[in-house]
Design a protein around this motif. Structure first.
Motif, PDB file in Angstrom:
ATOM      1  N   LEU A 104      72.491 -31.372 -27.887  1.00 48.91           N
ATOM      2  CA  LEU A 104      72.834 -31.994 -29.163  1.00 48.91           C
ATOM      3  C   LEU A 104      73.731 -33.181 -28.874  1.00 48.91           C
ATOM      4  O   LEU A 104      74.645 -33.103 -28.045  1.00 48.91           O
ATOM      5  CB  LEU A 104      73.570 -30.992 -30.060  1.00 48.91           C
ATOM      6  CG  LEU A 104      74.196 -31.525 -31.346  1.00 48.91           C
ATOM      7  CD1 LEU A 104      73.118 -32.010 -32.314  1.00 48.91           C
ATOM      8  CD2 LEU A 104      75.057 -30.445 -32.012  1.00 48.91           C
ATOM      9  N   ALA A 154      68.734 -33.591 -31.395  1.00 49.57           N
ATOM     10  CA  ALA A 154      68.954 -32.189 -31.026  1.00 49.57           C
ATOM     11  C   ALA A 154      67.608 -31.545 -30.747  1.00 49.57           C
ATOM     12  O   ALA A 154      66.639 -31.773 -31.467  1.00 49.57           O
ATOM     13  CB  ALA A 154      69.674 -31.445 -32.149  1.00 49.57           C
ATOM     14  N   TRP A 169      76.835 -27.353 -33.305  1.00 49.31           N
ATOM     15  CA  TRP A 169      77.116 -28.299 -34.387  1.00 49.31           C
ATOM     16  C   TRP A 169      78.602 -28.336 -34.713  1.00 49.31           C
ATOM     17  O   TRP A 169      79.162 -29.408 -34.995  1.00 49.31           O
ATOM     18  CB  TRP A 169      76.297 -27.927 -35.620  1.00 49.31           C
ATOM     19  CG  TRP A 169      74.856 -28.288 -35.509  1.00 49.31           C
ATOM     20  CD1 TRP A 169      73.833 -27.495 -35.048  1.00 49.31           C
ATOM     21  CD2 TRP A 169      74.246 -29.539 -35.857  1.00 49.31           C
ATOM     22  NE1 TRP A 169      72.637 -28.168 -35.087  1.00 49.31           N
ATOM     23  CE2 TRP A 169      72.859 -29.421 -35.587  1.00 49.31           C
ATOM     24  CE3 TRP A 169      74.730 -30.732 -36.373  1.00 49.31           C
ATOM     25  CZ2 TRP A 169      71.959 -30.450 -35.813  1.00 49.31           C
ATOM     26  CZ3 TRP A 169      73.843 -31.766 -36.606  1.00 49.31           C
ATOM     27  CH2 TRP A 169      72.474 -31.634 -36.321  1.00 49.31           C
TER      28      TRP A 169
END
Length: 291
Positions: A104, A154, A169
């Motif tokens: 990510l 991501a 996240w």
């Protein structure tokens, strides 16, 4: 659950997530569900390491961009992501030296717009956005405006448990806040999240004269990443787009012993920066309630 040491240059992380979904037969060889043993798998988050993560990130980028991956300089894009070693995470099993199972990151499109891989992405996303009414009304103009837009990339291996996503996240939000405090260029007006979806379609192997347009219209949109369905609710604009390099035979090639094939398509979600932390929180809550 621990927290990745997000601003350390050495990239070592200490987030640990145990996945109880892996089982093992009993010692006597039986498969009795009531007596099966549980094998815990620890997933850890790490900052990017240029000595380790190039190939893993490049492979996941190729998966994320699907049929259109060949349009981009993935090597240069991977290098750019890895250079930002305090923003975003890789998720691995057992050891930092292994390839990433998930990654990510967020790239400032305005800061990097003169770099080849980012220039390619800006042009591509603006053109693809024009094929969707909702995206076309907002995204191309925003990308050309000079505003600081954060492009969120991501991806993860398809068999990865969704539980690894909320910590990644959450770490990203914390890292962006820390970077802004340090006067680094991560203060965005919007976040543009790129992902993938698909629809089931009748395979041309089974029906040579199928009505393709009707099938696309009737098929329900499915998500490779279930959390995207929740995050999309927080977007000011979102929509799907077809890949430019995808041939009509793709549904057959990805059928894998099913009556229906799948037709992947890209997904963009444009989220205002002020609403992004809430979108991440809602996604984490959604993942928790769905497991």
């Amino acid at each position: 659950m621990g927290k990745k040491r997000s601003r350390e240059v050495d990239g070592q992380g200490d987030v640990s997530m145990a996945d109880p979904a892996v089982d093992k037969k009993n010692e006597d060889g039986s498969d009795d569900d009531e007596d099966m043993d549980i094998v815990n798998v620890d997933f850890e988050l790490f900052n990017y390491d240029p000595q380790i993560d190039f190939h893993g990130v490049k492979t996941l980028l190729r998966q994320l961009l699907d049929a259109d991956a060949q349009l981009f300089d993935l090597s240069a894009l991977s290098d750019l992501i890895i250079e930002q070693n305090t923003i975003g995470s890789t998720c691995k099993v057992d050891d930092k030296a292994n390839d990433a199972y998930a990654f990510l990151t967020v790239l400032n499109l305005q800061v990097h717009r003169d770099k080849k891989p980012v220039a390619q992405l800006i042009e591509y996303l603006a053109e693809r956005a024009k094929t969707d009414e909702n995206l076309g009304a907002v995204v191309p103009e925003l990308l050309a405006s000079g505003k600081h837009v954060g492009l969120v990339l991501a991806e993860r291996l398809l068999n990865m448990p969704v539980e690894v996503i909320p910590p990644m996240w959450t770490c990203l939000i914390d890292e962006i806040e820390a970077a802004v405090e340090d006067k680094e260029p991560y203060e965005f007006s919007h976040y543009l999240v790129v992902s993938r979806t698909y629809r089931e379609v009748e395979s041309s192997l089974d029906q040579a004269e199928r009505k393709q347009k009707k099938a696309r219209e009737e098929a329900e949109l499915q998500y490779f990443h279930p959390e995207d369905e929740e995050m999309r609710k927080h977007a000011v604009a979102s929509g799907t787009y077809e890949y430019t390099r995808e041939g009509e035979s793709v549904a057959d090639s990805k059928r894998a012993f099913q009556e229906m094939g799948i037709k992947p398509c890209g997904l963009m979600m444009l989220i205002e920066a002020g609403k992004f932390p809430r979108a991440v929180q809602a996604t984490a809550e959604y993942v928790g309630s769905a497991t």
